[in-house]
Design an enzyme around this catalytic site. Structure first.
Site, PDB file in Angstrom:
ATOM      1  N   CYS A  20     -22.945 -29.772  -1.032  1.00  0.00           N
ATOM      2  CA  CYS A  20     -22.783 -30.324  -2.379  1.00  0.00           C
ATOM      3  C   CYS A  20     -21.455 -31.058  -2.562  1.00  0.00           C
ATOM      4  O   CYS A  20     -21.172 -31.556  -3.645  1.00  0.00           O
ATOM      5  CB  CYS A  20     -22.903 -29.225  -3.426  1.00  0.00           C
ATOM      6  SG  CYS A  20     -21.485 -28.121  -3.444  1.00  0.00           S
ATOM      7  N   LYS A  36     -19.942  -2.031  37.261  1.00  0.00           N
ATOM      8  CA  LYS A  36     -20.310  -2.696  36.003  1.00  0.00           C
ATOM      9  C   LYS A  36     -21.360  -3.759  36.261  1.00  0.00           C
ATOM     10  O   LYS A  36     -21.261  -4.521  37.223  1.00  0.00           O
ATOM     11  CB  LYS A  36     -19.075  -3.349  35.377  1.00  0.00           C
ATOM     12  CG  LYS A  36     -17.974  -2.331  35.051  1.00  0.00           C
ATOM     13  CD  LYS A  36     -17.733  -2.202  33.587  1.00  0.00           C
ATOM     14  CE  LYS A  36     -16.719  -3.208  33.142  1.00  0.00           C
ATOM     15  NZ  LYS A  36     -16.349  -3.038  31.755  1.00  0.00           N
ATOM     16  N   SER A  78      -8.747   6.374  32.774  1.00  0.00           N
ATOM     17  CA  SER A  78      -9.899   5.479  32.769  1.00  0.00           C
ATOM     18  C   SER A  78     -10.434   5.391  34.202  1.00  0.00           C
ATOM     19  O   SER A  78      -9.999   6.130  35.082  1.00  0.00           O
ATOM     20  CB  SER A  78      -9.513   4.144  32.155  1.00  0.00           C
ATOM     21  OG  SER A  78      -9.206   3.232  33.155  1.00  0.00           O
ATOM     22  N   CYS A 116     -24.865 -25.180  -5.946  1.00  0.00           N
ATOM     23  CA  CYS A 116     -25.021 -25.632  -4.568  1.00  0.00           C
ATOM     24  C   CYS A 116     -26.392 -25.156  -4.044  1.00  0.00           C
ATOM     25  O   CYS A 116     -26.707 -23.960  -4.117  1.00  0.00           O
ATOM     26  CB  CYS A 116     -23.871 -25.018  -3.781  1.00  0.00           C
ATOM     27  SG  CYS A 116     -23.851 -25.451  -2.068  1.00  0.00           S
ATOM     28  N   PHE A 138       0.843  -1.196   0.000  1.00  0.00           N
ATOM     29  CA  PHE A 138       0.000   0.000   0.000  1.00  0.00           C
ATOM     30  C   PHE A 138       0.881   1.250   0.000  1.00  0.00           C
ATOM     31  O   PHE A 138       0.687   2.170  -0.786  1.00  0.00           O
ATOM     32  CB  PHE A 138      -0.923   0.006   1.225  1.00  0.00           C
ATOM     33  CG  PHE A 138      -1.844   1.191   1.276  1.00  0.00           C
ATOM     34  CD1 PHE A 138      -3.127   1.097   0.782  1.00  0.00           C
ATOM     35  CD2 PHE A 138      -1.406   2.408   1.799  1.00  0.00           C
ATOM     36  CE1 PHE A 138      -3.984   2.193   0.804  1.00  0.00           C
ATOM     37  CE2 PHE A 138      -2.251   3.506   1.820  1.00  0.00           C
ATOM     38  CZ  PHE A 138      -3.535   3.398   1.325  1.00  0.00           C
ATOM     39  N   GLU A 149     -24.306   8.311  36.896  1.00  0.00           N
ATOM     40  CA  GLU A 149     -24.547   8.442  35.459  1.00  0.00           C
ATOM     41  C   GLU A 149     -24.556   7.059  34.846  1.00  0.00           C
ATOM     42  O   GLU A 149     -23.983   6.123  35.404  1.00  0.00           O
ATOM     43  CB  GLU A 149     -23.386   9.215  34.793  1.00  0.00           C
ATOM     44  CG  GLU A 149     -23.123  10.531  35.425  1.00  0.00           C
ATOM     45  CD  GLU A 149     -21.842  11.180  34.899  1.00  0.00           C
ATOM     46  OE1 GLU A 149     -21.304  10.741  33.857  1.00  0.00           O
ATOM     47  OE2 GLU A 149     -21.403  12.127  35.551  1.00  0.00           O
ATOM     48  N   TYR A 156     -19.775  13.464  29.104  1.00  0.00           N
ATOM     49  CA  TYR A 156     -19.800  13.196  30.543  1.00  0.00           C
ATOM     50  C   TYR A 156     -18.724  13.956  31.309  1.00  0.00           C
ATOM     51  O   TYR A 156     -18.528  13.742  32.502  1.00  0.00           O
ATOM     52  CB  TYR A 156     -19.716  11.693  30.843  1.00  0.00           C
ATOM     53  CG  TYR A 156     -18.591  10.958  30.137  1.00  0.00           C
ATOM     54  CD1 TYR A 156     -17.271  11.232  30.421  1.00  0.00           C
ATOM     55  CD2 TYR A 156     -18.884   9.982  29.204  1.00  0.00           C
ATOM     56  CE1 TYR A 156     -16.251  10.566  29.783  1.00  0.00           C
ATOM     57  CE2 TYR A 156     -17.859   9.296  28.556  1.00  0.00           C
ATOM     58  CZ  TYR A 156     -16.552   9.591  28.847  1.00  0.00           C
ATOM     59  OH  TYR A 156     -15.548   8.935  28.217  1.00  0.00           O
TER      60      TYR A 156
END
Ligand code: IVH
Length: 682
Positions: free
Chosen positions: A408, A311, A83, A428, A37, A113, A224
């Site tokens: 097939c 969670k 995080s 098929c 590429f 939230e 948020y």
């Protein structure tokens, strides 16, 4: 190389690179290596340098925005994107609450939230204008995905009201389940493999390089976190409400809670209610509301001490893998299916899960008899996410992908660089059935009276073998036909006998389908990679089946939006005498083989003789729709700006180089609104 050769070469390389980008980013099925590429890209770059006039407005070498680039620019986050610590247990929430109280005392509130299951972004506004959107990346720096983010309608390009000069908001990009289902239905109809869940498809879309495709996949966003200088001394909740006043999307489900009990109530409510939302959430985020107190609590290396994510239990079950069977689709693609010991998951009994392809099977290292973990997120079909290796029979062997078609017995093939195995036999049975089902489907010939397994009955009774046979069906062949319909497990569901009424409806439905327009017929043929949009483009470009059949590869490739993969597929389809014969038969039965006058007719002459360059992102129409409008009003789309250009139709985010060039050559620049007024499309 003379200039004409250079132009042709540039056109060819541009089309090829676009196509490779499409294969890489959209289909996730690259056919060349990254290195190959890059070599093509360098070749194009060198040619464009020598012959700048031939450079396409959305060349893969320059376009940041509007089209395709191989890579995104990396941007450093002004404030790191951390995080959250997360937990599945209420006890750990109690521990979190106590840690917080130890540091800041008891006089504070939380916000609760929803935890959106999507993809995190930081979006910067300067003087109220969106200037940048960056992915979380490694937390320190991420990818500049501004162009794609501009397609998100719920995110304003321009804020209103009394906004700060410099502002960063953070939020989650996601896809509503309905949009996700539609996207997958379209992908399946086009013979492409479906996405696993809305989160993956949102993340994949944001990182995609093909703007036209991004536009087709409606994303949504919710903010948020709001970061700016004047925020000190305030609360998180108020900052969200204020942001909402500037036009930013915030969740109306955010609540203030005075106690941990209230937090727990919120969690319980949403754990129950979450299925009623139009999008996926995977938990609840709990934050200390006061921004000063947040500062006082501070951060650990990875996450804030003032917030935690609770969670929800993932809906996972473990069960035995009994057998792997293989399904053959319309295009001959063979999908491995795990047959499981029935297990309850989210209120339904799961007996099967897709294993997608040989690579997935190998990565999971699944073996017959294994205890496997099944999950059901936003997925249509549940999937196997892992294997309990420890409990495995030591004598078991890895499951081998089949070598021959289960239907097939033809030997399967796997094309270089493709994930799927294919059955190469066009006769098929499931392929025959699949092709006819595609032909009669709503977006193609729309023969409703043949739905509900009736095609299967006709195929099994040897009455139809390809779509054109539908037009030979006679009442007397249909009446009295019967078949026991079975469910996915081969269990009989009910017996169908074709009565007079059913048979009449079928014959009438087939007859009426002769009125479907040529683009529908073309889509109905089920040529690989020819979805609805491509079929329409081809129909409008070639006007008739004959022109299309006689088109050379080069002619096909020369059409904007159509790269080497699609053109190769179309070309090959029309080289096959079996297909040509079938089309001949459709034609002899009166199926539309060209666009009617009115469909290709000009809507007006306002743009006759005008050469127009369309660039950037539009709000009312997609780029393709805008280009169609240009042709329908007599104008000609050209790809690069020159002194011959009559005007540039500029959407959002037109590249600065193009703008410069247009200004230098004094070419008028029209906005979408100007254009709509010009053609009277109001
Ligand atoms: S606050 C420093 N609030 O969950 C804290 N995150 O597991 C920043 N997420 O990276 C995050 N909904 O992508 C926050 N209401 C919400 C959220 C949310 C979803 C995501 C976000 C974050 C991840 C942490």
């Amino acid at each position: 190389m003379n200039p004409e050769e250079a132009r042709q070469k540039i056109d060819k390389l541009t089309a090829d690179l676009r196509d490779h980008n499409y294969r890489y980013y959209v289909l996730a099925e690259p056919v060349i290596s990254d290195k190959e590429f890059d070599l093509l890209l360098k070749e194009l770059e060198a040619l464009e340098k020598e012959y700048p006039d031939f450079q396409h407005i959305d060349s893969p070498t320059v376009v940041v925005g509007g089209g395709i680039t191989k890579e995104f620019e990396t941007i450093q986050h002004a404030v790191p994107m951390l995080s959250l610590g997360n937990t599945y247990s209420e006890q750990e929430l109690i521990d979190f609450d106590q840690r917080v109280r130890k540091i800041i005392g008891d006089d504070f509130e939380y916000t609760t939230e929803l935890k959106f299951d999507g993809f995190a972004l930081g979006i910067t506004y300067e003087n109220g204008t969106m200037v940048r959107a960056v992915t979380r990346g490694d937390g320190t720096s991420g990818d500049d995905v501004t162009t794609n983010v501009r397609t998100i309608r719920s995110l304003p390009q321009q804020l209103t009201g009394d906004f700060p000069i410099k502002l960063e908001v953070r939020g989650e990009v996601f896809m509503h389940r309905k949009a996700f289902d539609k996207l997958n239905r379209d992908r399946i109809a086009n013979g492409d493999s479906p996405f696993a869940n809305p989160r993956n498809s949102a993340a994949g879309t944001i990182k995609m390089q093909e703007q036209d495709e991004v536009r087709k996949r409606p994303l949504d966003c919710v903010i948020y976190s709001v970061i700016h200088e004047d925020n000190r001394g305030r609360t998180h909740y108020d900052s969200l409400m204020e942001a909402s006043g500037w036009g930013l999307p915030v969740s109306s489900e955010t609540k203030k809670c005075r106690s941990l009990n209230e937090v727990m109530d919120y969690i319980h409510v949403w754990d129950k209610k979450r299925k009623s939302l139009s999008y996926d959430i995977d938990g609840v985020v709990i934050k200390v509301n006061d921004l000063n107190l947040q500062e006082e609590l501070g951060y650990t290396a990875k996450s804030p001490r003032w917030a935690i994510a609770y969670k929800f239990e993932t809906e996972r079950a473990s069960t035995r893998l009994l057998e792997i069977t293989y399904q053959v689709g319309r295009t001959g693609a063979v999908t491995p299916v795990a047959n499981l010991e029935p297990v309850q998951l989210l209120g339904t009994t799961v007996k099967r899960a897709s294993l997608h392809n040989a690579d997935v099977m190998k990565d999971l290292d699944v073996r017959i008899g294994d205890l496997v973990y099944v999950e059901k997120g936003g997925e249509i079909i549940p999937k196997i996410v892992g294997v309990d290796i420890d409990s495995r029979d030591p004598n078991s062997r890895p499951a081998e992908f089949i070598t021959h078609c289960p239907e097939c017995r033809f030997e399967l093939i796997r094309n270089e660089g493709e994930a799927a195995h294919y059955c190469p036999n066009p006769d098929c049975p499931p392929q025959i059935r699949g092709r006819i089902e595609h032909f009669i489907s709503r977006k193609a010939m729309d023969i409703e009276s043949l739905g509900e397994g009736k095609v299967d009955i006709l195929v099994q009774n040897g009455l139809i073998h390809d779509p054109s046979d539908l037009y030979d069906l006679k009442m007397e062949q249909l009446i009295g036909l019967e078949k026991v319909l079975t469910d996915d497990d081969g269990e009989p569901v009910r017996k169908v006998t074709f009565q007079q009424k059913t048979s009449e409806n079928i014959i009438r439905g087939v007859e009426e389908s002769k009125g479907r327009t040529f683009d529908k017929v073309l889509y109905g043929l089920g040529i690989r990679h020819v979805g609805e949009t491509v079929a329409r483009t081809l129909a409008q470009h070639f006007v008739s089946m004959d022109n299309l059949i006689n088109a050379s590869r080069e002619e096909l490739e020369a059409i904007n939006e159509i790269g080497t993969v699609i053109s190769g597929s179309v070309y090959t389809y029309f080289q096959d005498p079996v297909n040509l014969e079938m089309i001949g038969s459709l034609r002899s039965h009166g199926v539309q083989m060209k666009l009617e006058e009115t469909e290709s007719e000009l809507i007006s002459n306002v743009l006759t003789g005008k050469k127009i360059v369309v660039s950037g992102v539009f709000s009312r129409f997609s780029r393709n729709e805008i280009k169609d409008l240009v042709t329908n009003h007599g104008g000609k789309n050209v790809s690069s700006i020159s002194s011959q250009t009559d005007f540039v139709l500029a959407g959002e985010n037109m590249g600065p180089a193009k703008l410069d060039k247009a200004n230098k050559l004094e070419i008028p620049i029209l906005s979408e609104e100007d254009f709509i007024k010009m053609i009277g499309a109001e």
